[in-house]
Design an enzyme around this catalytic site. Structure first.
Site, PDB file in Angstrom:
ATOM      1  N   ARG A 110       0.943  -1.208  -0.242  1.00 33.98           N
ATOM      2  CA  ARG A 110       0.061   0.238   0.267  1.00 33.98           C
ATOM      3  C   ARG A 110       1.008   1.079   0.101  1.00 33.98           C
ATOM      4  O   ARG A 110       1.730   1.378   0.912  1.00 33.98           O
ATOM      5  CB  ARG A 110      -0.934  -0.067   1.296  1.00 33.98           C
ATOM      6  CG  ARG A 110      -1.847   1.358   1.442  1.00 33.98           C
ATOM      7  CD  ARG A 110      -2.583   1.360   2.357  1.00 33.98           C
ATOM      8  NE  ARG A 110      -3.871   0.639   1.858  1.00 33.98           N
ATOM      9  CZ  ARG A 110      -5.190   0.576   2.452  1.00 33.98           C
ATOM     10  NH1 ARG A 110      -5.436   1.464   3.350  1.00 33.98           N
ATOM     11  NH2 ARG A 110      -6.113  -0.106   1.905  1.00 33.98           N
ATOM     12  N   HIS A 137      -7.219   1.049  -6.294  1.00 31.90           N
ATOM     13  CA  HIS A 137      -7.390   0.190  -5.436  1.00 31.90           C
ATOM     14  C   HIS A 137      -8.300  -1.234  -6.034  1.00 31.90           C
ATOM     15  O   HIS A 137      -9.451  -1.318  -5.645  1.00 31.90           O
ATOM     16  CB  HIS A 137      -8.354   0.762  -4.250  1.00 31.90           C
ATOM     17  CG  HIS A 137      -8.296   0.172  -3.187  1.00 31.90           C
ATOM     18  ND1 HIS A 137      -7.494  -1.064  -2.888  1.00 31.90           N
ATOM     19  CD2 HIS A 137      -9.014   0.428  -1.818  1.00 31.90           C
ATOM     20  CE1 HIS A 137      -7.604  -1.193  -1.512  1.00 31.90           C
ATOM     21  NE2 HIS A 137      -8.636  -0.341  -0.918  1.00 31.90           N
ATOM     22  N   GLN A 140     -10.096  -3.831  -3.641  1.00 33.76           N
ATOM     23  CA  GLN A 140     -11.448  -3.571  -3.301  1.00 33.76           C
ATOM     24  C   GLN A 140     -12.354  -3.591  -4.407  1.00 33.76           C
ATOM     25  O   GLN A 140     -13.503  -4.083  -3.942  1.00 33.76           O
ATOM     26  CB  GLN A 140     -11.208  -1.995  -2.948  1.00 33.76           C
ATOM     27  CG  GLN A 140     -12.581  -1.410  -2.564  1.00 33.76           C
ATOM     28  CD  GLN A 140     -12.867  -2.074  -1.182  1.00 33.76           C
ATOM     29  OE1 GLN A 140     -12.260  -1.795  -0.237  1.00 33.76           O
ATOM     30  NE2 GLN A 140     -14.080  -2.388  -0.941  1.00 33.76           N
ATOM     31  N   ASP A 228     -17.154   7.528  -1.923  1.00 38.16           N
ATOM     32  CA  ASP A 228     -15.911   7.336  -1.061  1.00 38.16           C
ATOM     33  C   ASP A 228     -15.781   8.778  -0.252  1.00 38.16           C
ATOM     34  O   ASP A 228     -16.365   9.704  -0.796  1.00 38.16           O
ATOM     35  CB  ASP A 228     -14.927   6.955  -1.954  1.00 38.16           C
ATOM     36  CG  ASP A 228     -13.460   6.633  -1.275  1.00 38.16           C
ATOM     37  OD1 ASP A 228     -13.726   6.188  -0.280  1.00 38.16           O
ATOM     38  OD2 ASP A 228     -12.392   6.520  -1.950  1.00 38.16           O
ATOM     39  N   CYS A 267     -16.518   1.557   0.086  1.00 42.41           N
ATOM     40  CA  CYS A 267     -15.105   0.758   0.233  1.00 42.41           C
ATOM     41  C   CYS A 267     -14.956   0.855   1.804  1.00 42.41           C
ATOM     42  O   CYS A 267     -14.164  -0.017   2.376  1.00 42.41           O
ATOM     43  CB  CYS A 267     -14.070   1.181  -0.395  1.00 42.41           C
ATOM     44  SG  CYS A 267     -13.347   2.779  -0.187  1.00 42.41           S
ATOM     45  N   ARG A 295     -13.872  -8.347   1.253  1.00 44.32           N
ATOM     46  CA  ARG A 295     -12.562  -8.118   1.108  1.00 44.32           C
ATOM     47  C   ARG A 295     -11.495  -9.563   1.444  1.00 44.32           C
ATOM     48  O   ARG A 295     -10.571  -9.777   0.821  1.00 44.32           O
ATOM     49  CB  ARG A 295     -11.781  -7.015   2.034  1.00 44.32           C
ATOM     50  CG  ARG A 295     -12.393  -5.753   1.602  1.00 44.32           C
ATOM     51  CD  ARG A 295     -11.651  -5.408   0.020  1.00 44.32           C
ATOM     52  NE  ARG A 295     -10.260  -5.335   0.197  1.00 44.32           N
ATOM     53  CZ  ARG A 295      -9.648  -4.253   0.654  1.00 44.32           C
ATOM     54  NH1 ARG A 295     -10.153  -3.193   1.055  1.00 44.32           N
ATOM     55  NH2 ARG A 295      -8.353  -4.523   0.405  1.00 44.32           N
TER      56      ARG A 295
HETATM   57  N1  NVA Z   1      -9.754   6.718  -1.608  1.00 40.71           N
HETATM   58  C1  NVA Z   1      -9.468   6.344  -0.305  1.00 40.71           C
HETATM   59  C2  NVA Z   1      -9.864   4.919  -0.221  1.00 40.71           C
HETATM   60  C3  NVA Z   1      -9.608   4.170   1.166  1.00 40.71           C
HETATM   61  C4  NVA Z   1      -9.473   2.854   0.979  1.00 40.71           C
HETATM   62  C5  NVA Z   1      -8.124   6.808  -0.091  1.00 40.71           C
HETATM   63  O1  NVA Z   1      -7.206   6.395  -0.753  1.00 40.71           O
HETATM   64  O2  NVA Z   1      -7.815   7.209   1.152  1.00 40.71           O
HETATM   65  N1   CP Z   2     -11.241  -0.022   2.193  1.00 36.76           N
HETATM   66  C1   CP Z   2     -10.201  -0.197   2.391  1.00 36.76           C
HETATM   67  O1   CP Z   2      -9.069  -0.570   1.801  1.00 36.76           O
HETATM   68  O2   CP Z   2      -9.877   0.104   3.803  1.00 36.76           O
HETATM   69  P1   CP Z   2      -8.473   0.099   4.685  1.00 36.76           P
HETATM   70  O3   CP Z   2      -7.819   1.543   4.537  1.00 36.76           O
HETATM   71  O4   CP Z   2      -9.131  -0.007   6.127  1.00 36.76           O
HETATM   72  O5   CP Z   2      -7.729  -0.922   4.547  1.00 36.76           O
END
Ligand code: NVA
Ligand code: CP
Length: 313
Positions: A110, A137, A140, A228, A267, A295
């Site tokens: 990540r 992502h 997801q 989101d 998500c 997930r």
């Molecule tokens: N768009 C959000 C998704 C989190 C799972 C982010 O990148 O923070």
């Molecule tokens: N949806 C998702 O990826 O959640 P987290 O940021 O908690 O991993």
């Protein structure tokens, strides 16, 4: 399909890099494992295998769902955070890839910059999995498609409406619209569109992907409404950003415009009262907890596909 330097190892980097038949195969594996059907891989198919997970950004779902997924498949997860590993002191991504490949059977990352994911994949000799970047992502989306299909049947030919920021999730939804064959209408502020090259890629493949600033137009008759957070991890939080996104909040009025049969997905994490109201996320059309659970199931499919399915499985 970008970047030929990455062909060889079975990475899960992005939905647009994979063949739709392979994506469907991953989902079939995920569903089989969720329902307890025989996958042909036995009870503990990842016995003795390990997944390294590197986090440069916070996570709740991705961390726990991957950890539980690999444990239930007989393997183990090792978590590294940037600041407590040598990555935080300047060891290169390439060297990290070379070293971790000697210890583990797959690496999930990540990251703040997509380029680091690609660099990792170029230098790892084990599969690399995208656990979220600034741009996409895909894990997801596998859970999201799985969840949609559990509630509404095959997603091909259905209509999904996005309301909110044109962010990393929006890009992965566009990828999914092409690869799984559904219509996607994105209601976004003009100042926060999804990347033009991604929309062009989708429409160039004949996908029904429409970008509008009109929420009512996007959600009318949609089978699913998605949103989101307004401020993604790493993005700058500002009052003007919130003001731009306020009209894109998914509330009772938006769900009513979509229709009673539409489901609501997010998500998570949600910022209740911003992109979605309590009444919607806790309401009868919301499937967000199934989505979060999926997930784990979807990632079992991804783990098996990356680590085992290439070996003739
Ligand atoms: N768009 C959000 C998704 C989190 C799972 C982010 O990148 O923070
Ligand atoms: N949806 C998702 O990826 O959640 P987290 O940021 O908690 O991993």
């Amino acid at each position: 399909m970008p970047d030929t330097g990455l062909i060889g190892t079975r990475h899960f980097l992005d939905l647009d890099r994979l063949d739709p038949a392979e994506l469907r195969r991953i989902l079939d594996l995920s569903l089989a494992m969720k329902s307890g059907r025989d996958t042909g891989y036995g009870d503990k198919p990842l016995d003795g295998r390990a997944l390294a997970m590197i986090f440069e950004k916070p996570s709740t779902r991705t961390r726990v769902s991957f950890e539980r997924a690999i444990q239930q498949l007989g393997g183990e997860a090792i978590v590294l955070e940037r600041e407590s590993s040598q990555l935080g002191r300047g060891e290169t991504v390439a060297d990290t890839a070379r070293v971790l490949s000697r210890y583990v059977d797959a690496i999930m990352l990540r990251t703040t910059q997509e380029e680091k994911l690609l660099e990792l994949a170029r230098h790892a000799t084990v599969p690399v999995i995208n656990g979220l970047t600034n741009r996409t992502h895909p894990c997801q989306l596998m859970a999201d498609v799985m969840t949609f299909e559990e509630h509404r049947g095959p997603i091909a030919g259905k209509a999904v409406a996005w309301s909110g920021d044109g962010n990393n999730m929006a890009t992965s939804w566009i990828h999914a619209a092409v690869q799984f064959g559904f219509e996607l209408r994105l209601a976004v502020p003009e100042q926060l569109p999804p990347p033009k090259d991604v929309v062009d890629w989708a429409t160039g493949r004949g996908a029904k992907v429409v970008v509008t600033s009109d929420v009512a137009e996007a959600v009318s008759g949609a089978d699913c409404v998605v949103t989101d957070v307004w401020v993604s991890m790493g993005d700058t939080d500002s009052a003007s950003h919130h003001n731009l996104l306020q009209p894109y909040q998914v509330n009772d009025q938006v769900m009513a415009a979509a229709g009673a049969d539409a489901i609501f997905m997010h998500c998570l994490p949600a910022h209740r009262g911003e992109e979605v109201t309590d009444s919607v996320i806790d309401g009868p059309q919301s499937v967000v907890w199934d989505e979060a659970e999926n997930r784990m199931h979807a990632q079992k499919g991804i783990l098996l596909w990356t680590m085992l399915a290439g070996a003739g499985g």
